[in-house]
Design a protein around this motif. Structure first.
Motif, PDB file in Angstrom:
ATOM      1  N   GLN A  76       0.843  -1.189   0.000  1.00 14.78           N
ATOM      2  CA  GLN A  76       0.000   0.000   0.000  1.00 14.78           C
ATOM      3  C   GLN A  76       0.883   1.246   0.000  1.00 14.78           C
ATOM      4  O   GLN A  76       1.661   1.459   0.927  1.00 14.78           O
ATOM      5  N   PRO A  77       0.764   2.077  -1.036  1.00 16.34           N
ATOM      6  CA  PRO A  77       1.592   3.293  -1.103  1.00 16.34           C
ATOM      7  C   PRO A  77       1.327   4.222   0.091  1.00 16.34           C
ATOM      8  O   PRO A  77       0.189   4.337   0.571  1.00 16.34           O
ATOM      9  N   LEU A  78       2.377   4.862   0.555  1.00 14.22           N
ATOM     10  CA  LEU A  78       2.289   5.786   1.679  1.00 14.22           C
ATOM     11  C   LEU A  78       1.181   6.812   1.463  1.00 14.22           C
ATOM     12  O   LEU A  78       0.429   7.129   2.377  1.00 14.22           O
ATOM     13  N   GLU A  79       1.071   7.327   0.251  1.00 14.14           N
ATOM     14  CA  GLU A  79       0.076   8.357  -0.027  1.00 14.14           C
ATOM     15  C   GLU A  79      -1.342   7.856   0.273  1.00 14.14           C
ATOM     16  O   GLU A  79      -2.165   8.598   0.801  1.00 14.14           O
ATOM     17  N   GLN A  80      -1.615   6.599  -0.042  1.00 14.00           N
ATOM     18  CA  GLN A  80      -2.936   6.021   0.265  1.00 14.00           C
ATOM     19  C   GLN A  80      -3.134   5.857   1.766  1.00 14.00           C
ATOM     20  O   GLN A  80      -4.220   6.098   2.285  1.00 14.00           O
ATOM     21  N   VAL A  81      -2.097   5.435   2.458  1.00 16.26           N
ATOM     22  CA  VAL A  81      -2.181   5.281   3.912  1.00 16.26           C
ATOM     23  C   VAL A  81      -2.489   6.626   4.564  1.00 16.26           C
ATOM     24  O   VAL A  81      -3.356   6.720   5.439  1.00 16.26           O
ATOM     25  N   LEU A  82      -1.801   7.681   4.120  1.00 15.31           N
ATOM     26  CA  LEU A  82      -1.996   9.000   4.727  1.00 15.31           C
ATOM     27  C   LEU A  82      -3.425   9.505   4.541  1.00 15.31           C
ATOM     28  O   LEU A  82      -3.938  10.238   5.388  1.00 15.31           O
ATOM     29  N   GLU A  83      -4.073   9.110   3.467  1.00  9.73           N
ATOM     30  CA  GLU A  83      -5.452   9.550   3.231  1.00  9.73           C
ATOM     31  C   GLU A  83      -6.433   8.952   4.235  1.00  9.73           C
ATOM     32  O   GLU A  83      -7.562   9.423   4.349  1.00  9.73           O
TER      33      GLU A  83
END
Length: 180
Positions: A76-83
């Motif tokens: 899971q890309p970091l950007e998706q996690v941050l969302e």
């Protein structure tokens, strides 16, 4: 880029502390996430933990303590996690560590639209640079970043500033907003 007067010294120190810690573990690491907690809060509310960490009121007034979070899923890309993250009130700020490939600006027009092809294009580009980014943000709106190139992997070559990775900083700031 903002001048030195715009830098939050506590955030800058925390980001640079994280960068130094992560760099000691080498390259090819998964993305990492840190909560930034006011050190005085840890000393006041968790005195045993503070003693174990070597923290005290006098030495740590006005500082932030990075608290590493559980390892992120590699798929899971970091950007998706941050969302999907919202930090609790006790977290004053947060920081993320991520490694990326950076291409020269003249390569932008040739990057394929397909994500898999774009990744292959970047990995095979002769002028690519591998970079480790440590980006941090606070509830007060301060930001700070530290960048290390793999080709110049020494502490003296770390570049730092307040707004070096705007898209990532915006994602970090959004995790700290109370009305999500």
């Amino acid at each position: 880029m903002a001048d030195d007067l715009d830098v939050d010294p506590a955030l800058a120190a925390a980001v640079l502390e994280i960068e130094g810690h992560v760099s000691g573990n080498g390259w090819d690491q998964p993305a990492q996430l840190y909560a930034l907690v006011e050190t005085a809060r840890i000393v006041a509310h968790e005195p045993d933990l503070a003693r174990a960490m070597g923290l005290d009121d006098a030495a740590e007034a006005g500082s932030l303590t990075p608290v590493e979070q559980d390892q992120l899923r590699p798929d899971q890309p970091l950007e998706q996690v941050l969302e999907t993250i919202v930090w609790p009130d006790g977290v004053y700020g947060c920081a993320a560590v991520v490694e990326r490939l950076v291409l020269p600006p003249d390569a932008d027009a040739r990057i394929p639209d397909d994500a898999a092809e774009a990744e292959r294009f970047a990995r095979e580009h002769p002028e690519r640079q591998e970079v480790r980014i440590v980006a941090g943000a606070t509830r007060a709106g301060s930001t700070y970043c530290a960048l290390r190139l793999r080709a110049h992997d020494d502490d003296q070559s770390v570049v730092a500033g307040v707004d070096m990775v705007p898209a990532l900083l915006q994602l970090l700031r959004a995790t700290l907003e109370e009305d999500q």
